[in-house]
Design an enzyme around this catalytic site. Structure first.
Site, short mmCIF file in Angstrom:
data_model
loop_
_atom_site.label_atom_id
_atom_site.label_comp_id
_atom_site.label_asym_id
_atom_site.label_seq_id
_atom_site.Cartn_x
_atom_site.Cartn_y
_atom_site.Cartn_z
CG ASN A 141 31.88 30.33 20.03
OD1 ASN A 141 31.73 29.15 19.77
ND2 ASN A 141 31.00 31.04 20.69
N PRO A 179 34.73 18.94 14.87
CG PRO A 179 36.93 18.91 15.60
CD PRO A 179 35.97 18.15 14.76
CB VAL A 183 37.73 28.07 12.15
CG1 VAL A 183 38.57 29.29 12.47
CG2 VAL A 183 36.87 28.34 10.92
N PRO A 197 21.56 29.85 10.07
CG PRO A 197 22.32 31.44 8.53
CD PRO A 197 22.30 31.13 10.00
CB THR A 198 24.93 26.06 10.09
OG1 THR A 198 25.81 26.90 9.35
CG2 THR A 198 25.48 24.65 10.11
CD GLU A 233 22.52 25.09 23.06
OE1 GLU A 233 22.34 26.32 23.02
OE2 GLU A 233 22.00 24.38 23.95
CB CYS A 242 26.27 31.85 21.02
SG CYS A 242 26.45 30.90 22.53
CE LYS A 256 11.30 35.47 19.10
NZ LYS A 256 11.35 36.81 19.75
CD GLU A 313 25.15 22.02 24.19
OE1 GLU A 313 25.73 23.12 24.28
OE2 GLU A 313 25.58 21.08 23.50
P1 NAD Z 1 28.71 27.79 11.44
O1 NAD Z 1 27.23 27.65 11.43
O2 NAD Z 1 29.35 28.38 10.26
O3 NAD Z 1 29.38 26.34 11.61
C1 NAD Z 1 29.11 25.53 12.71
C2 NAD Z 1 29.54 24.11 12.41
O4 NAD Z 1 28.66 23.54 11.46
C3 NAD Z 1 30.94 23.98 11.81
O5 NAD Z 1 31.57 22.86 12.38
C4 NAD Z 1 30.65 23.77 10.34
O6 NAD Z 1 31.67 23.07 9.67
C5 NAD Z 1 29.39 22.93 10.41
N1 NAD Z 1 28.55 22.96 9.21
C6 NAD Z 1 28.41 23.96 8.31
N2 NAD Z 1 27.52 23.61 7.36
C7 NAD Z 1 27.08 22.37 7.67
C8 NAD Z 1 26.14 21.47 7.09
N3 NAD Z 1 25.46 21.78 5.97
N4 NAD Z 1 25.92 20.28 7.69
C9 NAD Z 1 26.58 19.95 8.82
N5 NAD Z 1 27.48 20.76 9.42
C10 NAD Z 1 27.73 21.96 8.86
O7 NAD Z 1 29.05 28.55 12.78
P2 NAD Z 1 30.46 29.12 13.25
O8 NAD Z 1 30.77 30.31 12.39
O9 NAD Z 1 31.43 28.02 13.38
O10 NAD Z 1 30.12 29.61 14.74
C11 NAD Z 1 29.53 30.82 15.03
C12 NAD Z 1 28.04 30.65 15.26
O11 NAD Z 1 27.80 29.70 16.27
C13 NAD Z 1 27.39 31.93 15.75
O12 NAD Z 1 26.15 32.13 15.09
C14 NAD Z 1 27.15 31.67 17.22
O13 NAD Z 1 26.12 32.40 17.79
C15 NAD Z 1 26.89 30.21 17.23
N6 NAD Z 1 27.14 29.65 18.55
C16 NAD Z 1 26.09 29.25 19.33
C17 NAD Z 1 26.31 28.75 20.59
C18 NAD Z 1 25.17 28.30 21.48
O14 NAD Z 1 25.41 27.53 22.39
N7 NAD Z 1 23.95 28.73 21.26
C19 NAD Z 1 27.61 28.64 21.08
C20 NAD Z 1 28.66 29.05 20.27
C21 NAD Z 1 28.41 29.55 19.00
#
Ligand code: NAD
Length: 483
Positions: free
Chosen positions: A152, A176, A179, A230-231, A249, A283, A450, A457
């Site tokens: 995002n 990165p 996507v 979940p990730t 995050e 997020c 939580k 950050e």
């Molecule tokens: P995602 O969890 O699908 O993927 C995030 C990253 O993790 C990607 O680069 C992905 O390739 C990688 N990844 C996936 N599985 C992995 C594994 N098993 N081991 C290591 N890396 C792995 O998230 P997304 O769809 O890219 O982004 C959206 C999510 O991110 C939303 O839930 C959003 O709230 C969150 N987000 C949080 C913040 C924050 O600062 N709190 C900021 C932006 C987005």
């Protein structure tokens, strides 16, 4: 449209390709057109990235902090000079309107580089007097850090992670999101131009498995992930096995509470910013908008008027206020949430359909009469879909706002100063706003409680997440041994 980089990865100061890696097609979300074709990192590319980071880190950590800071500040200057070109690339990568990417994405990354450039030389240890003896502490770098980004805010995330990592003497290998892989490669180029020694910021592309390979490597001291819960659970567990530091995050379902006495226009504007900026793919969005019953209908009326006036369309047109979602997968997911909300009895106030043809657009959508148990009130949608919930009393809304696994952000709109602070004090969230929403200046710590995350950050808080303390006891007298 073509945004093909020179190669897929950036390792040890240069672009690197290995066509044995699985294909990654980068699509422009406004048209679905393929604008770049990359390859996932193979084990050989991952090895080269980690090895060069490990090699380069010691000498970098040994430099004076003011010298490291100078490199980061130069990188910030280059980003600002190239602002227009970088914003265009970010728009192609994400589909976000150019009017956002020009002011928000790379500029906030430049702010982080500038901020941590200044913070590094002023970050010191302490001296602890013990009578005759004393202890002093040193804030040392952690070593090789891994950064993993969401799609995002791809370039902002790359900067927010690499700026503190590098400022305090670490190296970073950054993966990165598959996507949106393009911006991080530009950052790697910019760092080299700014004078960063090769190997200190490497970019490797790939899906989850590439991230997994980085997180479990013995050379890695810390993992910073921006992604979904979940990730985060998987990555945190994998990092824990190696006793690695983490910053997580993650996602949210944050409450934005509007009391009767709030400025209506401000509250409506903030609720729109909290749900429609970046097509709702933020997020910290305030996706549960709790509106006190006295102003509910007036609030909904103004919200519908202003939401229906949002200009959707070509993200490269400066007049466009809202672009498409990042991918077809995300479009389908968001539309399913919209249909589910209708099926569960929420009242559609505006939007609810796909936007302009050809891209992955969803209209700015508002649901009223949303109940706490509905899926729309519980799960992160990550699209332009606002849930408006009614409430009557302060105690009630605080309890309902906190009744979630998430705790990333929260906001309160009220003219009552005392109530504003009281309510914020009672909300379980890491990042809060009073009579504002979603402003995230680099000076302010950002992160969740939580399930929404671990660590922070930005701000001074980031220092402790990219350094570790060495305590040194200095004896000044005879050693008093009992034997
Ligand atoms: P995602 O969890 O699908 O993927 C995030 C990253 O993790 C990607 O680069 C992905 O390739 C990688 N990844 C996936 N599985 C992995 C594994 N098993 N081991 C290591 N890396 C792995 O998230 P997304 O769809 O890219 O982004 C959206 C999510 O991110 C939303 O839930 C959003 O709230 C969150 N987000 C949080 C913040 C924050 O600062 N709190 C900021 C932006 C987005």
């Amino acid at each position: 449209m073509n945004a093909q980089p020179k190669a897929s990865h950036f390792v040890d100061g240069a672009y690197v390709e290995d066509t044995a890696g699985a294909l990654i097609e980068v699509m422009y979300p406004a048209t679905g057109e393929v604008i770049a074709t990359l390859h996932e990192a193979t084990p050989a590319v991952i090895e080269a990235a980690l090895a060069s980071a490990k090699r380069a880190q010691g000498a970098w950590a040994a430099m004076r902090p003011v010298e490291r800071g100078r490199v980061l500040r130069r990188a910030a200057d280059i980003i600002r000079v190239r602002g227009a070109e970088l914003a265009r690339l970010e728009t192609l990568d994400t589909g976000k309107p150019i009017q956002e990417t020009v002011v928000a994405d790379w500029p906030s990354g430049a702010d982080a580089l500038e901020y941590f450039a200044g913070l590094a030389p002023t970050t010191t240890g302490e001296t602890i007097p013990l009578g005759r003896d004393f202890v002093y502490t040193i804030r040392e770098a952690l070593g090789v850090c891994v950064g993993i980004g969401a799609w995002n805010y791809p370039s902002q995330i790359a900067c927010w992670k690499s700026a503190p990592a590098l400022a305090f003497g670490n190296a970073m290998v950054f993966k990165p999101s598959e996507v949106t892989p393009l911006g991080a490669l530009k950052l790697a180029e910019i760092f080299i131009e700014a004078g960063l020694p090769a190997g200190l910021f490497n970019v490797v592309q790939g899906r989850g498995a590439v991230g997994g390979a980085l997180v479990t490597d013995a050379r890695v001291a810390k993992v910073s992930l921006t992604g979904s819960v979940p990730t985060g659970q998987k990555v945190y567990a994998a990092a824990a096995a190696g006793m690695r530091h983490v910053t997580m995050e993650l996602g949210g379902k944050s409450p934005l509470i509007v009391f009767d006495d709030a400025s209506l226009e401000d509250a409506v504007g903030a609720a729109m910013l909290a749900n429609f900026y970046s097509a709702g793919q933020v997020c910290s969005n305030g996706t549960r908008v709790f509106v006190q019953k006295g102003i509910k209908e007036r609030f909904l009326q103004r919200l519908a008027e202003r939401s229906n006036a949002i200009v959707m369309g070509d993200p490269l047109d400066e007049a466009t206020q809202m672009g498409p979602l990042v991918s077809k997968v995300q479009l389908d997911k968001v539309l399913a949430y919209v249909q589910g909300a209708v099926a569960q009895g929420a009242r559609l106030v505006c939007g609810g359909a796909q936007g302009p043809k050809g891209g992955w657009f969803v209209q700015p959508t508002v649901f009223a009469d949303v109940a706490d148990g509905m899926t729309l009130a519980c799960e992160e949608v990550f699209g332009p879909v606002m849930a408006v919930l009614d409430f009557e009393s302060e105690a009630e809304v605080v309890a309902r706002a906190n009744d979630t696994q998430f705790g990333l952000a929260a906001g309160v709109f009220t003219a009552d100063l005392t109530r504003a602070h009281r309510v914020i004090g009672a909300l379980q969230a890491g990042t809060c706003w009073i009579n504002a929403y979603n402003l995230t200046p680099v000076e302010s710590p950002f992160g969740g409680v939580k399930a929404s995350g671990v660590g922070r950050e930005n701000g001074h808080a980031a220092v402790q997440h990219y350094t570790q303390i060495k305590s040194v006891y200095v004896g000044l007298g005879p050693v008093d041994a009992p034997y």
